[in-house]
Design an enzyme around this catalytic site. Sequence first.
Site, PDB file in Angstrom:
ATOM      1  N   THR A  48       0.854  -1.188   0.000  1.00 23.72           N
ATOM      2  CA  THR A  48       0.000   0.000   0.000  1.00 23.72           C
ATOM      3  C   THR A  48       0.884   1.230   0.000  1.00 23.72           C
ATOM      4  OG1 THR A  48      -0.148   0.298   2.408  1.00 23.72           O
ATOM      5  CG2 THR A  48      -1.697  -1.234   1.391  1.00 23.72           C
ATOM      6  N   GLU A  49       0.474   2.254  -0.750  1.00 22.80           N
ATOM      7  CA  GLU A  49       1.338   3.426  -0.885  1.00 22.80           C
ATOM      8  C   GLU A  49       1.400   4.259   0.383  1.00 22.80           C
ATOM      9  OE1 GLU A  49      -1.063   6.707  -3.344  1.00 22.80           O
ATOM     10  OE2 GLU A  49      -1.144   4.725  -4.235  1.00 22.80           O
ATOM     11  N   ASN A  50       0.496   3.984   1.350  1.00 20.98           N
ATOM     12  CA  ASN A  50       0.605   4.687   2.625  1.00 20.98           C
ATOM     13  C   ASN A  50       1.530   3.978   3.601  1.00 20.98           C
ATOM     14  OD1 ASN A  50      -1.480   2.722   2.654  1.00 20.98           O
ATOM     15  ND2 ASN A  50      -2.292   3.558   4.561  1.00 20.98           N
ATOM     16  N   HIS A  87       5.825   6.787   4.512  1.00 23.09           N
ATOM     17  CA  HIS A  87       5.190   7.072   3.224  1.00 23.09           C
ATOM     18  C   HIS A  87       6.238   7.307   2.130  1.00 23.09           C
ATOM     19  CE1 HIS A  87       1.413   8.200   1.225  1.00 23.09           C
ATOM     20  NE2 HIS A  87       2.075   9.130   0.593  1.00 23.09           N
ATOM     21  N   SER A  90       7.650   4.125   0.904  1.00 23.76           N
ATOM     22  CA  SER A  90       6.696   3.445   0.050  1.00 23.76           C
ATOM     23  C   SER A  90       6.789   3.958  -1.392  1.00 23.76           C
ATOM     24  CB  SER A  90       5.273   3.640   0.583  1.00 23.76           C
ATOM     25  OG  SER A  90       4.336   2.977  -0.228  1.00 23.76           O
TER      26      SER A  90
END
Length: 223
Positions: A48-50, A87, A90
Amino acid sequence: MSTRISRNDLARRIAADIPEGSVVNLGIGAPTLVANYLPTDIEVVLHTENGMLGMGPAPKPGAVDPDLINAGKQPVTALKGATYFHHADSFAMMRGGHLDVCVLGAFQVSETGDLANWSTGEPGAIPAVGGAMDLAIGAKSVYVMTDLLTKQGTPKLVAACTYPLTGVRCVSRVYTDHAVFDVTPDGLRVRETFGENTVDSLAALTGLDLADVTDAAASLRGN
């Protein structure tokens, strides 16, 4: 027989194509459904990009952990061995080519694989590109999950995108509610049809020159 399949059935179809051992990002919206249909007998690591690796399917009612969400702020689960990170880290994974597959939504996909999925260009529209541009150019394979037609009946597969681009020649395959299409150097090729759809009917809907590779694709799946 219907000419369309449901979003859940389409998510199941996409999940079946994700290779074992892949690190995968699922875009905001319908693509997140893919997490619910990944085979349990293979390892696929969801990113997940978070800031999470090892995301699992949506939690069962009553088992929501408010600290576990995906980039779309939907509650998710964490599989054994899941990790959490900043973040920025990521996005470094995304931009650095460390993702094998991403699944994104789309407003338009061109026959050469250009992607437009963040704005229709309408006056007053809120820009919503998020991390899509990073995923589109950073993932090794970019799958698009979308309806073939808009609510107004306009095809989303086009000769050239008229909306602002997210990425150029980045899409590998398009999964729609009518059929699955491969993006090739020679244009879009119909990999699989659903319901009563045919290559000719799809060509009529989109106005595009489509080739039929369904037999070859079926043979590959059989192997």
